[in-house]
Motif scaffolding. Sequence first.
Motif, mmCIF file in Angstrom:
data_model
loop_
_atom_site.group_PDB
_atom_site.id
_atom_site.type_symbol
_atom_site.label_atom_id
_atom_site.label_comp_id
_atom_site.label_asym_id
_atom_site.label_seq_id
_atom_site.Cartn_x
_atom_site.Cartn_y
_atom_site.Cartn_z
ATOM 1 N N SER A 1 3.227 15.701 -6.529
ATOM 2 C CA SER A 1 2.626 14.805 -5.538
ATOM 3 C C SER A 1 3.154 13.390 -5.744
ATOM 4 C CB SER A 1 1.109 14.805 -5.698
ATOM 5 O OG SER A 1 0.753 14.138 -6.910
ATOM 6 N N VAL A 2 2.844 12.520 -4.797
ATOM 7 C CA VAL A 2 3.230 11.104 -4.936
ATOM 8 C C VAL A 2 2.585 10.502 -6.183
ATOM 9 C CG1 VAL A 2 3.046 8.816 -3.864
ATOM 10 C CG2 VAL A 2 3.573 10.823 -2.455
ATOM 11 N N LYS A 3 1.313 10.810 -6.376
ATOM 12 C CA LYS A 3 0.592 10.256 -7.529
ATOM 13 C C LYS A 3 1.188 10.753 -8.846
ATOM 14 C CE LYS A 3 -2.825 7.974 -9.468
ATOM 15 N NZ LYS A 3 -2.842 6.503 -9.471
ATOM 16 N N ASP A 4 1.677 12.000 -8.848
ATOM 17 C CA ASP A 4 2.331 12.512 -10.061
ATOM 18 C C ASP A 4 3.561 11.676 -10.410
ATOM 19 O OD1 ASP A 4 0.566 14.632 -10.410
ATOM 20 O OD2 ASP A 4 1.768 16.016 -9.209
ATOM 21 N N ILE A 5 4.282 11.260 -9.381
ATOM 22 C CA ILE A 5 5.512 10.492 -9.614
ATOM 23 C C ILE A 5 5.198 9.033 -9.926
ATOM 24 C CG2 ILE A 5 7.734 9.784 -8.584
ATOM 25 C CD1 ILE A 5 7.478 12.802 -9.121
ATOM 26 N N TYR B 1 -0.814 16.525 -2.847
ATOM 27 C CA TYR B 1 -1.051 17.418 -3.994
ATOM 28 C C TYR B 1 0.097 18.373 -4.288
ATOM 29 C CZ TYR B 1 -5.710 15.799 -2.720
ATOM 30 O OH TYR B 1 -6.778 15.010 -2.387
ATOM 31 N N GLY B 2 1.199 18.262 -3.610
ATOM 32 C CA GLY B 2 2.316 19.182 -3.823
ATOM 33 C C GLY B 2 2.434 20.237 -2.742
ATOM 34 N N ALA C 1 0.857 -1.196 0.000
ATOM 35 C CA ALA C 1 0.000 0.000 0.000
ATOM 36 C C ALA C 1 0.884 1.233 0.000
ATOM 37 C CB ALA C 1 -0.924 0.008 1.223
ATOM 38 N N ILE C 2 0.379 2.284 -0.631
ATOM 39 C CA ILE C 2 1.096 3.558 -0.664
ATOM 40 C C ILE C 2 0.153 4.637 -0.148
ATOM 41 C CG2 ILE C 2 2.335 5.235 -2.105
ATOM 42 C CD1 ILE C 2 2.781 2.906 -4.117
ATOM 43 N N ILE C 3 0.579 5.314 0.888
ATOM 44 C CA ILE C 3 -0.268 6.337 1.520
ATOM 45 C C ILE C 3 0.495 7.661 1.528
ATOM 46 C CG2 ILE C 3 -1.490 7.008 3.627
ATOM 47 C CD1 ILE C 3 -1.578 4.004 4.377
ATOM 48 N N ALA C 4 -0.110 8.688 0.964
ATOM 49 C CA ALA C 4 0.488 10.026 0.972
ATOM 50 C C ALA C 4 -0.149 10.812 2.114
ATOM 51 C CB ALA C 4 0.246 10.725 -0.359
#
Length: 363
Positions: A183-187, A168-169, A158-161
């Motif tokens: 953001s994490v999702k961007d990467i 979101y940055g 699992a990945i949790i930001a």
Amino acid sequence: MSKEKTVVEEATLTDVLESRGISRRSFLTFCSTMAATLALPVSFGAKIANAMETTDSRPSVVWLEFQDCAGDSESFLRASRPTAVDVVLDVLSVDYHEPLMAAAGHQAEAAKAATLKKGGHIVIVEGSIPVAQGGIHCTIGGRTAVDILKEAAQGAAAIIAVGTCAAYGGIAAAEPNPTQAKSVKDILPGATVLNLPGCPMNVVNLTATVVHFLTFGALPSMDKHGRPLFAYGKRIHDNCERRGHFDQGQFVEEWDDHGHTQGWCLYKMGCKGPSTFHNCPTVQWNDGQSWPVKAGHPCVGCSEPDFWDTMGPFYDRLPDVPGYGVDVTATKVGLGLTAAAAAGFAVHGIAKMATSKGADDDE
Ligand code: SF4
Ligand code: F3S
């Protein structure tokens, strides 16, 4: 710390609870609270308790910290006394967390490498990830945040930001975003990333997310912004304790005025609660003691994407009120409700207030 960690790893949850002086009753109360936080029926408290007590694998956690203020780590640790919340977080094996772990340098990196090699870990990310100039604005051990995150994500369960920066940055990504913070999702565009935004995130929501993962083997349902619905499914405005004052047209007009001392609505002081989705009014902060609006300050919308750019200036009122139509301002809402109430209810105080707040506020 390593000695304590060894004890935690070998102990059952019951042992840990007893060593902390936490009764079974407290633990069951905690499980019921988690069920309520997750918007599950009360009966799920027993299911959660059973899952927590019988789990024989305590997932390893790798906590990565990049461009941030460490506020989410502070939130993670924020408890005035040992509670069941602490225990559930403690029984996870937090193998890598730079500010908290005793090891440093090569030792710390070796601990992370060993965890990643095993796989099945939970990656928790705090802070944004800069990509400008090849990512050199955030490096650890000679490697960029981008590289470190991509490596840690491989084989993760699992990945949790946590926090708005990772989600979101955050402030680093606000205009003009000199480091091109992401953001994490961007990467990790192809990965499932659960976002727990907030400045900082609320540790209750992280705990509930972990409990959900341990109980059901999956992350909770999310909204379009990757936020768990149990925590971000409702607007601040809809659960706010000052909502009655909003509906009656009773607004704070300036700091320390009569309305402020009476706990009236903070919309005119810039409250972004009508446009912000978060469970702050119900979960609150500091062991449920308070939250921004209860403390007399407007919500600044810290859990919304790009809030630094889109929710400012913090003390300017929103141009419209969702749910009442575009361009319907608080004053109009108050006046409209006052007029309706005048037909059948005792409204002299409201009418006086609404009419005395003139048309100059009314656009
Ligand atoms: Fe609460 Fe803010 Fe909504 Fe007023 S505008 S009711 S203070 S959330
Ligand atoms: Fe943030 Fe507003 Fe909650 S400012 S902490 S979302 S009340």
